[in-house]
Design a protein around this motif. Structure first.
Motif, short mmCIF file in Angstrom:
data_model
loop_
_atom_site.label_atom_id
_atom_site.label_comp_id
_atom_site.label_asym_id
_atom_site.label_seq_id
_atom_site.Cartn_x
_atom_site.Cartn_y
_atom_site.Cartn_z
N ALA A 121 1.16 -1.11 -0.42
CA ALA A 121 0.22 -0.30 -0.04
C ALA A 121 0.63 0.81 0.23
N ASP A 122 0.97 2.60 -0.65
CA ASP A 122 1.14 3.41 -0.82
C ASP A 122 0.24 4.53 -0.43
N ILE A 123 0.98 5.22 0.08
CA ILE A 123 -0.35 6.73 0.34
C ILE A 123 0.30 7.39 -0.71
N VAL A 124 -0.82 8.09 -1.31
CA VAL A 124 -0.56 8.98 -3.08
C VAL A 124 -0.81 10.71 -1.53
N ASN A 125 0.24 11.02 -2.55
CA ASN A 125 0.61 12.79 -2.31
C ASN A 125 0.82 12.83 -1.27
N TYR A 126 2.29 11.97 -1.03
CA TYR A 126 2.90 11.36 0.85
C TYR A 126 3.98 12.83 0.31
N THR A 127 4.77 13.05 -0.73
CA THR A 127 5.99 13.16 -1.09
C THR A 127 5.04 15.16 -0.96
N HIS A 128 4.09 15.88 -0.77
CA HIS A 128 3.97 17.02 -0.81
C HIS A 128 3.21 17.22 0.57
N LEU A 129 2.77 16.20 1.21
CA LEU A 129 2.68 15.83 2.58
C LEU A 129 4.82 16.19 3.40
N THR A 130 5.14 16.20 2.82
CA THR A 130 6.69 15.93 3.53
C THR A 130 7.16 17.18 3.81
N GLY A 162 7.87 13.52 -9.72
CA GLY A 162 7.88 14.33 -8.27
C GLY A 162 8.02 15.37 -8.43
N ARG A 163 8.93 15.92 -9.19
CA ARG A 163 9.85 17.58 -8.68
C ARG A 163 10.36 17.40 -10.25
N GLY A 164 10.12 16.95 -11.06
CA GLY A 164 10.35 17.21 -12.92
C GLY A 164 11.60 16.86 -13.40
N ILE A 165 12.40 17.69 -14.07
CA ILE A 165 13.57 17.70 -13.99
C ILE A 165 14.48 18.39 -13.76
N LEU A 166 15.55 18.52 -13.46
CA LEU A 166 16.72 18.22 -12.08
C LEU A 166 17.97 18.10 -12.46
N PRO A 167 18.89 19.28 -12.68
CA PRO A 167 20.19 18.62 -12.22
C PRO A 167 20.91 17.75 -11.49
N THR A 168 21.77 16.47 -12.10
CA THR A 168 22.30 16.20 -10.83
C THR A 168 24.17 15.44 -11.37
N PHE A 169 24.41 14.81 -9.79
CA PHE A 169 26.09 15.23 -10.78
C PHE A 169 26.26 13.60 -9.79
N PHE A 170 27.27 13.45 -10.70
CA PHE A 170 28.01 12.68 -9.72
C PHE A 170 29.68 12.46 -9.09
#
Length: 1099
Positions: free
Chosen positions: A300-309, A1055-1063
């Motif tokens: 079971a997964d709570i929907v909209n959890y990321t927004h709540l945090t 949940g966040r879209g396109i973001l810059p990431t690094f290695f």
């Protein structure tokens, strides 16, 4: 050299201290009840002994006296007295009556004593007036010993007063005897000497009785307190074990918990014996994983959890999650579904796992419908925009634990992944089930809808040929309602979780009191109980109870000498220190003074008179020195009871000598034997002064010429007999000398005396005063010695029994304490397996019983590390277990110094965080913050601390990669493992604000939430194998530390879209690539300090 006085150990063996402790722990009333039982046991022994004495004396009178018509009256008096005393003292066996009217013990004891004294003296008066026989008293020694040792007279003053009264009566009777025989010529020196000897004898008898009473009081109180502590430790241990069981079962199901529980205890015990031993190496770990072929899995997964945090406050978020998971746990318990764990917004459980259930599929579906209902209620009541997706699939799985720390129950297998994918491709507010689950629900009444388009297109579901269906929420009235107020939820969670968390939970006081009372009632009162023996042979139930008590208390003791059947136990018993040695020395000193006084008043003027005087002086001086050494510590304590007083070098030397005498059995035995030899030396001097031939000649002349011979020409036989009675008492009552040795010495004294009476000095003893008409004097002496020996033996045997049982309880108490310590430590280990170190202590306080625990951190670095290329079969899980264990071992180096905490393991993903330090928390419970140092003095270092947190977790991630590389190298060197092992790792790291707290009802769980946690998970899931992917913010911090971060590009993050990431820059040797050398020295050491040479693998 100066020192301080340590009187603590001696203080524990003093009556006033023990009484204060009994009152302090609240057992004084129970102790008084036990004392009544003990006195009644002594009374039973006395009645048995007195009948033996009366019958033995009567038998000898009837068997040896020539004119039996004169002694019939004596026998009749003795039997009547025994009957009267038995009838009178039997009143005391009505325990309830005696407890209500304690004066009954006093009155009956006084009457019984005066019956004995009256019979003893009135028979003599009767024979003097009717038959002109002058006879001596017979029961004087026996009566006084009986007063102190057998009669149920409480306290010490009452028996002492009665003993002094009886002594005075016998002294007055002696005056009467002298007045009758010598017509009031009491001024004769010989008669005065006899009175001095009698007074000394009675004084020492009363002193002996007082010593026995005091020592018995100390020993019984000590035994009682030890028993109280033993019972309390046993109660606590049972409670701790029950809590440990709850703790363990909250982490692991019962079927695999016992081996891990035993393993924890064995490791602790082995670690105490071998401090530096490596417990287990790779390849030797036991893998606690079981196969379950027929179960149903629910995700079971709570929907909209990321927004709540990201929008809710810490308290609101933790309260919301706690309420939800408490509801879910309650529902899981109702539907017999085993909750596995929750992962932030994900909650998964299994039906049919713990106990096989043919309806496991329906149980999971019902559980899912209930969860949807609960989400609706919470959404409506708290006005939050949340929903839930549920996926259910039936099949097989592996379940168990992985790793060496933070043990958490988890499940693996392709069917587990399928259930997870069903949840991910489902519809909010619906249950997404597989065809297999639908087939197992033959009699369902649910509405079945086609599966989702996402499920049809999912590669994993397509690969395994999974057809899916949807079950919409039902509004049927037969659904179980789990509607709770906030107070109800608090009650649910605390009634389950806190009961298992509080190490020393508040036990029911009445239950403890009742159990203590029952245990005190079971305490043995002696090695032989006629009442119990009669019951044993007459009643089968009593026989079983008696057998049980024997097994518990007496099976380890032999009958006669009361030595332990276990030689090691006996050896440890006799080597105990004697903290009552000073009392024995004081009694020995008084006894020697009295014996020397008696020897002096009857001393005959001889050429060696002065030498014998020197011998007596040397004896007194030597015992006085011992008396001073053993009492000096007590005197100093009387003068300066407060700690901190400094003593001179001489005082310190005396302290050490006294302590050495107390601890050394050999030295105490030497003192004991020296005392007995000194006593016999005094008697030997008296015997050497006696010229037997001269005595015989003068005795014959005195009879022929009718004059009174000089009494000093030889010893007085009754004086010698009384002296031997005192010596026997001292021989048996001397403390902490092996009972067998004391018994052998006393028997030897009796044998030597019998030889003197019946052979060496038979003529003198034969013509001494007798106790009954025509009764041979040597028989009277011998019977008195035997009666005294039997009385002393029975009472010292009772004392030895109490000492042995007390010692056995102490041994058992130490064992209980060790077991309690192991239970305490294992509980602590289990707690640390589910809660971080800084949370455990606070969560165990009373604060945690009333409030939710939550924290908020401005900066925490979170890491997700996923192991790739695992098929999740049993062989792969074994390898995974060993790798995770090595990761855990590596974590131990980072945990204490750098506050890296393992959060959880999810499948093949290892989650850890750095910065969960209570000092860095911006929001904690108010009272919890009072327990730590003020955070304000650290504010200047916050910026540097943030950099360190990110660097440490990145260094830890790099060491994980090194560890996995070494594992690869190790397994590739094994031909049988080479083909199947090719694991790799993918790591994601993010940093930022994090919320943490303890949630759950049936299984408490510490978890962290926040954007940093979500982003770290996304960095892992979107990462590249063999690299560490970080967010833009984290890369900036690492660059400030001098670590090179390579730009990957723009990456889609759910949940966040396109973001810059690094290695993170890593070279081929798993070292950081640095921007410049300025940071190399300062930070690379942290990474390299736990490099490959710190890791051990089986070769």
């Amino acid at each position: 050299m100066v020192c301080e006085l340590d009187y603590s150990k001696e203080r524990r063996w003093e009556g006033d201290y023990l009484k204060e402790k009994c009152i302090e722990v609240g057992v004084e009333e129970e102790y008084n009840l036990y004392q009544i039982r003990l006195r009644l046991y002594y009374l039973g022994v006395f009645l048995l002994l007195h009948w033996i004495v009366a019958l033995l004396h009567s038998f000898f009178l009837l068997a040896t006296c020539e004119h039996k018509d004169l002694i019939y009256v004596d026998v009749l008096f003795y039997v009547i007295a025994a009957v009267l005393i038995t009838a009178l003292m039997s009143i005391n066996f009505k325990k309830e009556l005696v407890i209500r009217h304690i004066w009954i013990m006093y009155v009956t004891s006084v009457i019984a004593v005066f019956i004995l004294v009256a019979v003893d003296l009135l028979t003599n008066v009767y024979h003097f007036h009717t038959n002109d026989w002058i006879t001596g008293s017979f029961y004087d020694t026996y009566v006084i010993l009986t007063i102190f040792m057998f009669l149920p007279i409480p306290n010490i003053l009452a028996p002492l007063a009665l003993g002094i009264a009886v002594s005075s009566i016998y002294i007055l009777y002696y005056l009467y005897y002298v007045a009758s025989k010598y017509r009031f010529e009491i001024s004769n020196a010989t008669h005065v000497n006899q009175m001095v000897a009698d007074i000394s004898h009675f004084f020492c008898l009363n002193l002996l009785g007082v010593f026995f009473r005091v020592m018995r009081e100390i020993l019984v109180r000590s035994s009682f307190l030890d028993r109280h502590q033993f019972v309390m430790e046993d109660i606590w241990l049972r409670n701790a074990r029950a809590q440990e069981k709850v703790f363990l079962h909250s982490i692991l199901p019962q079927q695999i918990s016992q081996p891990i529980q035993d393993d924890i205890r064995n490791r602790i015990a082995l670690g105490e014996k071998h401090r530096n031993i490596q417990m287990v190496s790779i390849g030797e770990r036991i893998m606690s994983i079981q196969n379950h072929p027929d179960v149903t899995i629910l995700y079971a997964d709570i929907v909209n959890y990321t927004h709540l945090t990201t929008t809710l406050s810490v308290k609101t978020l933790v309260t919301l999650l706690h309420n939800l998971y408490a509801r879910f746990d309650k529902a899981a318990s109702h539907f017999t579904v085993q909750r596995i764990k929750f992962l932030g917004d994900c909650y998964y459980c299994v039906a049919g796992l713990i106990t096989p259930d043919p309806d496991h599929a329906k149980c999971c579906v019902e559980m899912g419908l209930c969860m949807i209902q609960q989400i609706r209620e919470v959404r409506d009541s708290q006005k939050v925009d949340i929903n839930i997706r549920v996926g259910v699939h039936s099949g097989g799985l592996f379940a168990g634990v992985l790793g060496a720390t933070k043990l958490q129950y988890d499940i693996w297998g392709s069917d587990v992944v399928i259930a997870n994918r069903l949840e991910a491709t489902g519809v909010p507010g619906h249950i997404h089930i597989s065809e297999r689950t639908l087939q197992l629900m033959l009699d369902h009444t649910y509405t079945i809808l086609p599966g989702t388009e996402a499920a049809i297109n999912d590669p994993y579901l397509k690969k395994h040929g999974i057809f899916t269906y949807l079950i919409p929420p039902t509004e049927a009235s037969d659904q179980i309602s789990f509607s709770y107020s906030s107070d109800d939820l608090e009650s649910i969670s605390r009634s389950i979780s806190i009961r298992s968390i509080s190490l020393r939970s508040e036990l029911n006081e009445s239950r403890i009191t009742l159990e203590l009372r029952n245990e005190f009632q079971k305490m043995p009162v002696g090695p032989l109980s006629l009442k119990d023996r009669v019951r044993y042979f007459c009643n089968w139930e009593e026989r079983k109870d008696a057998k049980k008590n024997d097994n518990e208390n007496q099976a380890s003791l032999r009958f006669f000498f009361l030595d332990f059947t276990d030689p090691r136990l006996e050896y440890n018993y006799i080597r105990q220190p004697d903290y009552m040695l000073k009392y024995s020395i004081l009694l020995a000193w008084c006894m020697s003074l009295s014996l020397i006084t008696i020897e002096l008043v009857f001393r005959h003027e001889t050429p060696s008179y002065q030498q014998r005087y020197y011998i007596g002086s040397a004896v007194i001086l030597s015992l006085s020195i011992l008396l001073f050494i053993t009492w000096y510590k007590k005197i100093c304590y009387w003068r300066n009871p407060d700690e901190g007083h400094k003593y001179s070098a001489v005082s310190c030397l005396l302290f050490r000598i006294a302590e050495n005498l107390q601890r050394s059995l050999i030295k105490r035995v030497c003192i004991y034997m020296f005392t007995i030899i000194v006593y016999f030396l005094i008697i030997f001097i008296m015997l050497m002064e006696c010229d037997l031939q001269e005595f015989e000649a003068m005795h014959i002349d005195s009879k022929l010429y009718l004059y009174e011979m000089d009494s000093k020409i030889c010893f007085q036989p009754w004086v010698l007999t009384n002296m031997l009675c005192l010596i026997m008492g001292m021989s048996l009552i001397f403390t902490r000398i092996p009972f067998t040795m004391k018994l052998v010495v006393t028997i030897f004294e009796v044998i030597v005396y019998m030889v003197l009476v019946f052979f060496q000095f038979e003529y003198i003893v034969h013509h001494s005063l007798t106790t009954n008409p025509f009764f041979l004097a040597e028989y009277a002496h011998a019977i008195l010695i035997l009666i005294t020996f039997l009385s002393l033996f029975l009472m010292e045997r009772q004392t030895e029994f109490n000492n042995k049982i007390n010692f056995k309880w102490r041994v058992e108490l130490k064992r209980k304490q060790r077991e309690a310590r192991l239970a305490d430590q294992s509980i602590s280990i289990l707690l640390h397996s589910i809660l971080p170190t800084h949370v455990v202590d606070i969560y165990l306080t009373s604060l945690a019983r009333h409030e939710l625990y939550y924290e908020s951190y401005d900066m925490v670095a979170v890491m997700f590390a996923t192991l790739k290329n695992f098929d999740l079969d049993l062989q792969s899980l074994r390898v995974l277990n060993e790798i995770i264990s090595e990761f855990d071992r590596l974590l131990s180096f980072y945990k204490d110094d750098y506050s890296v905490e393992k959060i959880k393991i999810v499948g093949c993903t290892y989650m850890a965080a750095c910065g969960l330090d209570l000092r860095l928390s911006s929001t904690t419970i108010l009272r919890a913050r009072r327990s730590i140092n003020s955070f304000h003095r650290h504010t200047k270092q916050v910026k540097k601390r943030n950099e360190d947190i990110v660097f440490v977790i990145t260094a830890f991630a790099l060491d994980l990669m090194r560890t996995l590389w070494m594992c690869n190298a190790h397994y590739k060197s094994i031909p049988s493992e080479r083909e199947m092992f090719s694991a790799d790792i993918r790591i994601g790291i993010s940093s930022g604000e994090v919320m943490a707290g303890v949630v759950g009802a049936s299984q408490v769980h510490y978890d962290i939430w926040g954007n940093a946690v979500n982003m770290a998970s996304r960095m892992d899931s979107t990462g590249v194998t063999g690299l560490i992917q970080v967010t833009d913010e984290t890369a900036d911090i690492l660059r400030k530390c001098g670590i090179k971060c390579n730009y990957r590009g723009m990456t889609f993050v759910k949940g966040r879209g396109i973001l810059p990431t690094f290695f993170v820059g890593i070279d081929d040797n798993f070292n950081f690539q640095y921007i410049n050398e300025s940071w190399t020295t300062g930070h690379s050491s942290k990474s390299s300090s736990y490099s490959s040479n710190e890791l051990s693998f089986a070769s």
